[in-house]
Design a protein around this motif. Structure first.
Motif, PDB file in Angstrom:
ATOM      1  N   ALA A   1       0.835  -1.197   0.000  1.00 40.85           N
ATOM      2  CA  ALA A   1       0.000   0.000   0.000  1.00 40.85           C
ATOM      3  C   ALA A   1       0.874   1.254   0.000  1.00 40.85           C
ATOM      4  O   ALA A   1       1.973   1.247   0.541  1.00 40.85           O
ATOM      5  N   PRO A   2       0.397   2.351  -0.570  1.00 41.82           N
ATOM      6  CA  PRO A   2       1.136   3.621  -0.492  1.00 41.82           C
ATOM      7  C   PRO A   2       1.360   4.013   0.960  1.00 41.82           C
ATOM      8  O   PRO A   2       0.551   3.712   1.836  1.00 41.82           O
ATOM      9  N   ARG A   3       2.476   4.669   1.219  1.00 39.67           N
ATOM     10  CA  ARG A   3       2.861   4.993   2.580  1.00 39.67           C
ATOM     11  C   ARG A   3       1.925   5.986   3.258  1.00 39.67           C
ATOM     12  O   ARG A   3       1.293   6.821   2.616  1.00 39.67           O
ATOM     13  N   ASP A   4       1.879   5.889   4.572  1.00 38.15           N
ATOM     14  CA  ASP A   4       1.165   6.854   5.403  1.00 38.15           C
ATOM     15  C   ASP A   4       2.034   8.113   5.524  1.00 38.15           C
ATOM     16  O   ASP A   4       3.139   8.177   5.003  1.00 38.15           O
ATOM     17  N   ASN A   5       1.543   9.105   6.246  1.00 36.18           N
ATOM     18  CA  ASN A   5       2.298  10.336   6.470  1.00 36.18           C
ATOM     19  C   ASN A   5       3.373  10.072   7.518  1.00 36.18           C
ATOM     20  O   ASN A   5       3.063   9.823   8.685  1.00 36.18           O
ATOM     21  N   LEU A   6       4.630  10.110   7.112  1.00 36.58           N
ATOM     22  CA  LEU A   6       5.744   9.786   7.986  1.00 36.58           C
ATOM     23  C   LEU A   6       6.814  10.861   7.863  1.00 36.58           C
ATOM     24  O   LEU A   6       7.111  11.322   6.754  1.00 36.58           O
ATOM     25  N   PRO A   7       7.430  11.250   8.977  1.00 40.16           N
ATOM     26  CA  PRO A   7       8.363  12.382   8.924  1.00 40.16           C
ATOM     27  C   PRO A   7       9.659  12.088   8.201  1.00 40.16           C
ATOM     28  O   PRO A   7      10.378  13.015   7.827  1.00 40.16           O
ATOM     29  N   TRP A   8      10.018  10.810   8.002  1.00 44.90           N
ATOM     30  CA  TRP A   8      11.242  10.494   7.279  1.00 44.90           C
ATOM     31  C   TRP A   8      11.006  10.447   5.775  1.00 44.90           C
ATOM     32  O   TRP A   8      11.927  10.206   5.009  1.00 44.90           O
ATOM     33  N   LEU A   9       9.768  10.684   5.335  1.00 42.50           N
ATOM     34  CA  LEU A   9       9.483  10.884   3.918  1.00 42.50           C
ATOM     35  C   LEU A   9       9.515  12.385   3.639  1.00 42.50           C
ATOM     36  O   LEU A   9       9.155  13.194   4.494  1.00 42.50           O
ATOM     37  N   PRO A  10       9.940  12.780   2.432  1.00 39.95           N
ATOM     38  CA  PRO A  10      10.132  14.211   2.180  1.00 39.95           C
ATOM     39  C   PRO A  10       8.854  15.044   2.212  1.00 39.95           C
ATOM     40  O   PRO A  10       8.906  16.244   2.467  1.00 39.95           O
ATOM     41  N   LYS A  11       7.694  14.430   1.956  1.00 40.57           N
ATOM     42  CA  LYS A  11       6.447  15.181   1.981  1.00 40.57           C
ATOM     43  C   LYS A  11       5.288  14.241   2.294  1.00 40.57           C
ATOM     44  O   LYS A  11       5.406  13.022   2.140  1.00 40.57           O
ATOM     45  N   PRO A  12       4.150  14.786   2.739  1.00 39.91           N
ATOM     46  CA  PRO A  12       2.997  13.934   3.036  1.00 39.91           C
ATOM     47  C   PRO A  12       2.452  13.289   1.770  1.00 39.91           C
ATOM     48  O   PRO A  12       2.635  13.820   0.665  1.00 39.91           O
ATOM     49  N   PRO A  13       1.784  12.140   1.897  1.00 40.51           N
ATOM     50  CA  PRO A  13       1.184  11.504   0.716  1.00 40.51           C
ATOM     51  C   PRO A  13       0.015  12.324   0.202  1.00 40.51           C
ATOM     52  O   PRO A  13      -0.651  13.042   0.955  1.00 40.51           O
ATOM     53  N   SER A  14      -0.254  12.221  -1.089  1.00 42.89           N
ATOM     54  CA  SER A  14      -1.386  12.925  -1.686  1.00 42.89           C
ATOM     55  C   SER A  14      -2.698  12.266  -1.270  1.00 42.89           C
ATOM     56  O   SER A  14      -2.721  11.134  -0.758  1.00 42.89           O
ATOM     57  N   GLY A  15      -3.786  12.962  -1.521  1.00 46.70           N
ATOM     58  CA  GLY A  15      -5.093  12.383  -1.225  1.00 46.70           C
ATOM     59  C   GLY A  15      -5.335  11.107  -2.007  1.00 46.70           C
ATOM     60  O   GLY A  15      -5.916  10.147  -1.497  1.00 46.70           O
ATOM     61  N   LEU A  16      -4.873  11.071  -3.257  1.00 48.01           N
ATOM     62  CA  LEU A  16      -5.038   9.868  -4.073  1.00 48.01           C
ATOM     63  C   LEU A  16      -4.248   8.704  -3.485  1.00 48.01           C
ATOM     64  O   LEU A  16      -4.728   7.561  -3.457  1.00 48.01           O
ATOM     65  N   ALA A  17      -3.036   8.992  -2.989  1.00 49.23           N
ATOM     66  CA  ALA A  17      -2.221   7.934  -2.386  1.00 49.23           C
ATOM     67  C   ALA A  17      -2.885   7.387  -1.132  1.00 49.23           C
ATOM     68  O   ALA A  17      -2.877   6.174  -0.892  1.00 49.23           O
ATOM     69  N   ARG A  18      -3.460   8.272  -0.327  1.00 46.66           N
ATOM     70  CA  ARG A  18      -4.141   7.810   0.889  1.00 46.66           C
ATOM     71  C   ARG A  18      -5.356   6.949   0.550  1.00 46.66           C
ATOM     72  O   ARG A  18      -5.626   5.938   1.200  1.00 46.66           O
ATOM     73  N   THR A  19      -6.076   7.339  -0.495  1.00 42.12           N
ATOM     74  CA  THR A  19      -7.233   6.546  -0.922  1.00 42.12           C
ATOM     75  C   THR A  19      -6.789   5.169  -1.416  1.00 42.12           C
ATOM     76  O   THR A  19      -7.412   4.146  -1.107  1.00 42.12           O
ATOM     77  N   GLY A  20      -5.688   5.144  -2.165  1.00 42.91           N
ATOM     78  CA  GLY A  20      -5.171   3.867  -2.653  1.00 42.91           C
ATOM     79  C   GLY A  20      -4.734   2.962  -1.522  1.00 42.91           C
ATOM     80  O   GLY A  20      -4.974   1.755  -1.546  1.00 42.91           O
ATOM     81  N   ARG A  21      -4.099   3.549  -0.497  1.00 48.06           N
ATOM     82  CA  ARG A  21      -3.672   2.756   0.661  1.00 48.06           C
ATOM     83  C   ARG A  21      -4.883   2.146   1.355  1.00 48.06           C
ATOM     84  O   ARG A  21      -4.891   0.947   1.679  1.00 48.06           O
ATOM     85  N   ALA A  22      -5.914   2.953   1.573  1.00 46.32           N
ATOM     86  CA  ALA A  22      -7.118   2.449   2.234  1.00 46.32           C
ATOM     87  C   ALA A  22      -7.741   1.317   1.439  1.00 46.32           C
ATOM     88  O   ALA A  22      -8.193   0.313   2.013  1.00 46.32           O
ATOM     89  N   ALA A  23      -7.762   1.436   0.102  1.00 44.72           N
ATOM     90  CA  ALA A  23      -8.360   0.402  -0.733  1.00 44.72           C
ATOM     91  C   ALA A  23      -7.594  -0.919  -0.618  1.00 44.72           C
ATOM     92  O   ALA A  23      -8.203  -2.002  -0.521  1.00 44.72           O
ATOM     93  N   VAL A  24      -6.246  -0.834  -0.609  1.00 41.19           N
ATOM     94  CA  VAL A  24      -5.432  -2.055  -0.489  1.00 41.19           C
ATOM     95  C   VAL A  24      -5.680  -2.731   0.854  1.00 41.19           C
ATOM     96  O   VAL A  24      -5.842  -3.955   0.936  1.00 41.19           O
TER      97      VAL A  24
END
Length: 360
Positions: free
Chosen positions: A298-321
């Motif tokens: 699944a696409p990553r959650d919002n994590l501080p060691w990633l350069p930026k927060p995930p997009s809304g589409l990425a969050r939706t894709g993670r939830a679907a998986v």
């Protein structure tokens, strides 16, 4: 009654945003400083006959890096190679047991009362009335709190290299909380304890042999040492590969076969009086393996060691998986608890073993 003027704790997204600049600064110079030079010999027996057993990522926090586990072809000891440096240990432990991860991990540990009681009960046939007990790697002291119901007249102390030991003392879960390195603190605890326990602690240690020597120093003659560690000979370690939860990279540095640990304890002056495999098995392997695979896909959650927060589409894709994976998670839970658990030792899939040793 709460005061409307009391400041509200920051949201998780606010916490992540506040931590992101520090993590990005840590990562700006690459990952090399987080690793020591690669070893050419086994840290347990010094044999040069090493073979790579596993290459994997951080499947829990998803911090960057690749981690290698080598196995000695002579003594079968498995170890992280190259091993994390002190800077690496600080970086990869940060926000796991404390900070961002403190609440979630605290709730997980607090909910394991029955398991903690069973660990304590494993000593009853050998020492039914210990006067005092030191739990090494105590975290926030939840084991000691549960073990007190089995040994109501025993004084429990805890030791940890994080501030968890101090928090455990403040919460009343331990009588005394020691913060620091066990080998460094052991001379001041010499012969003081009837029992020393190390539950899932040795695998985190940079030098497990020094920890065992410290335990021998802290246990009084006739006292007991309890050790529980992941079993690298579990068939699940091969069948599940990188999805076997006890690998727990990059935190777990050493995986000691039971025969190796028995011999080392004997050499130190202990007599092993009990060896258990079925009892310490935690029936979560298939559930955890499925979750790790889904969480990686699944696409990553919002994590501080990633350069930026995930997009809304990425969050939706993670939830679907994750939603699509619910049937597999339920099946894994059923198999773990109701099929494999009662057969774990017979099938040789027990994910941990426990030794009880008496100091001679």
């Amino acid at each position: 009654m709460s005061n409307e003027d009391d400041p509200q704790p920051p949201s998780r997204n606010d916490q992540v945003a506040a931590l992101r600049p520090t993590y990005q600064a840590d990562l700006a110079d690459g990952l090399d400083r987080f690793f020591e030079p690669r070893r050419e010999t086994c840290p347990w027996c010094d044999s040069p006959r090493l073979k790579t057993r596993l290459r994997t990522k951080d499947l829990i926090q998803h911090k960057p890096g690749t981690f290698v586990l080598d196995r000695c072809e002579d003594c079968r000891h498995t170890f992280q190679n190259p091993r994390l440096s002190p800077a690496g240990l600080e970086f990869y432990y940060r926000d796991f047991y404390d900070g961002l991860g403190e609440k979630q991990l605290g709730n997980t540990f607090a909910a394991r009362t029955k398991m903690y009681e069973q660990r304590a009960e494993s000593l009853l046939p050998h020492s039914p009335t210990p006067k005092n007990w030191l739990d090494v790697g105590t975290g926030h002291g939840h084991f000691c709190e549960s073990a007190r119901t089995v040994y109501p007249d025993t004084t429990f102390d805890g030791l940890d290299f994080t501030d968890g030991a101090e928090l455990a003392e403040q919460a009343g879960r331990v009588e005394r909380g020691y913060r620091g390195s066990f080998p460094e603190l052991a001379p001041g605890l010499s012969g003081h304890y009837d029992v020393v326990s190390m539950f899932h602690y040795l695998e985190h240690s940079t030098e497990p042999e020094r920890e065992l020597a410290a335990a021998h120093q802290a246990v009084r003659p006739g006292g007991h040492l309890l050790i529980e560690v992941p079993d690298p000979d579990s068939r699940y370690s091969r069948l599940l590969g990188r999805w076997w939860l006890p690998w727990l990279q990059p935190q777990h540095l050493h995986f000691i076969p039971v025969a190796n640990l028995r011999r080392r304890l004997t050499d130190l002056g202990f007599t092993v009086v009990a060896e258990q495999h079925a009892e310490p098995h935690d029936p979560v392997d298939l559930l955890a393996g499925t979750w790790l695979a889904l969480d990686t896909a699944a696409p990553r959650d919002n994590l501080p060691w990633l350069p930026k927060p995930p997009s809304g589409l990425a969050r939706t894709g993670r939830a679907a998986v994750l939603i699509a994976g619910i049937p597999a998670l339920l099946l894994g839970t059923f198999l773990d608890r109701f099929v494999v658990k009662r057969l774990s030792h017979r099938l040789r899939v027990s994910n941990a073993y426990r030794l009880v040793a008496r100091r001679d």
